[in-house]
Design a protein around this motif. Structure first.
Motif: not given
Lengths: 219, 219
Positions: B23-44
């Motif tokens: 999903x993260x890879x796909x979200x990256x392609x779709x723009x849901x995730x952006x380079x530089x974005x923080x990925x906190x464990x509790x959030x995920x």
DNA sequence: CAAGGCGGTTTCGTCAGACGATCTTGTCAG
DNA sequence: CTGACAAGATCGTCTGACGAAACCGCCTTG
């Protein structure tokens, strides 16, 4: 959202899964671990006195590096290459090492100092024990001169060390080609350096078909 | 005494850290995730309804792929490339894509059927939505034709998709070069195919210096 | 006697909770 | 405004637990 970018990594003690990863890599170079060997989690837990999460994380990393293959519910094995896989690895290695050599030579042409590379190569030549260490230093000197972070990241993922561990004493020596590579880099001659890299790998590929089946995994 | 039962996993989910990675890879392609974005464990954990071990394993994998950088005690970020890093990535991509093209052409020369590649390339040309999917299929067709398992393993580790996500609409189109590549492969002409691969990447490298600073991480 | 099925054991995948260590942030004093 | 400190958030690692899948030995059956 978009936050700051990675800052320089603090000098942390090499604790954690690193120890396992590092020791396994070293053990592979020293022969304490052999390709094909099974790596059971409980075993590693007691051997390294680590929790399962930690062992697991180390295995995940090793798997991502391609050192280890994980089969669902069947555990992890040190990857044992088939003859074809070994050929594939070397085919990929050639252009990457070539790029490293080329960029290193370009860097020298641009004014970088090749002294560290020359020293590391000579150390490698004269090292009788701890050759693995000397080799690692040599490659680090080369990639550091090349200054391509992506190469730094990818080259360790090539299981050239796996091939090395697997073939052990059956490899043709590559000293001459390596010395030619270093000389070309020091002379700031990118084309020759890249060609030397290919010339370094090519004999290995050519030697594969003649090696006994027992050294490889079945296809 | 210990609380809930460990959630009977629905048989519909493909299960595992794969979901997150995918999903993260796909979200990256779709723009849901952006380079530089923080990925906190509790959030995920809450977002994907996964335990910490699972999130952690996914992050480890992404880090090994180079999609994510992990800093001790500072969490994981989606990698944001500096201009130099982007150039390094592309410099590495060129010879690897070149090797894939060469081996694919060699395979065709040896009798392999390039039909799947031709079809995937045409689909990619005509796709208006879901281009990411079409592109993935195209690359898979190419590497599958090349038949080099090591390339299959390494190419996804090149963050070309990161560059794509980062540059978004600022990239020059590469359609012509890709079509030339496919044509050369179908014609079983390794040299031309490899050259086409380089010609595909080179304009991207050349375009980098002219792009605005805001697209890149500081050096 | 050989082949195949059954149950126990091992190991894996995932989760939950906990604790110290470390980083970040907000606030307050100077 | 700057520097220092305290509170909070997050990370690294450990322990323990449970279901599920795979492996192994035994026993039955043809």
């Amino acid at each position: 959202m978009i936050t700051d970018t990675p800052r320089p990594r603090a000098p942390t003690t090499p604790s954690g899964p690193d120890t396992l990863v590092r020791d396994l890599l070293q053990g592979l170079a020293e022969g304490r671990y052999a390709p094909g060997q099974r790596l059971a989690e409980p075993d590693l837990m007691t051997r390294y006195r680590l929790g399962r999460s930690t062992v697991r994380e180390a295995l995940t990393r090793l798997a991502a590096m391609g050192i280890v293959t994980q089969l669902p519910h069947r555990g992890a094995h040190i990857r044992l290459l088939s003859r074809r896989a070994a050929r594939d690895v070397l085919r990929v290695t050639a252009p990457l090492l070539g790029l490293a050599a080329r960029q290193a030579a370009e860097a020298v042409a641009a004014g970088a100092d090749p002294q560290a590379l020359r020293a590391a190569s000579q150390d490698y030549d004269s090292a009788v024990e701890n050759r693995a260490r000397a080799r690692a230093r040599y490659y680090r000197a080369l990639t550091s001169l090349a200054g391509n972070a992506e190469l730094d990241r990818l080259l360790p993922m090539l299981q050239v060390h796996l091939i090395r561990a697997q073939l052990r004493d059956n490899r043709p020596p590559g000293r001459g080609a390596r010395q030619a590579l270093v000389a070309a880099v020091i002379n700031a001659d990118p084309d020759t350096a890249e060609a030397a890299a290919h010339a370094h790998i090519q004999p290995l590929i050519a030697a594969l078909p003649a090696l006994p089946d027992s050294l490889f995994a079945p296809e």
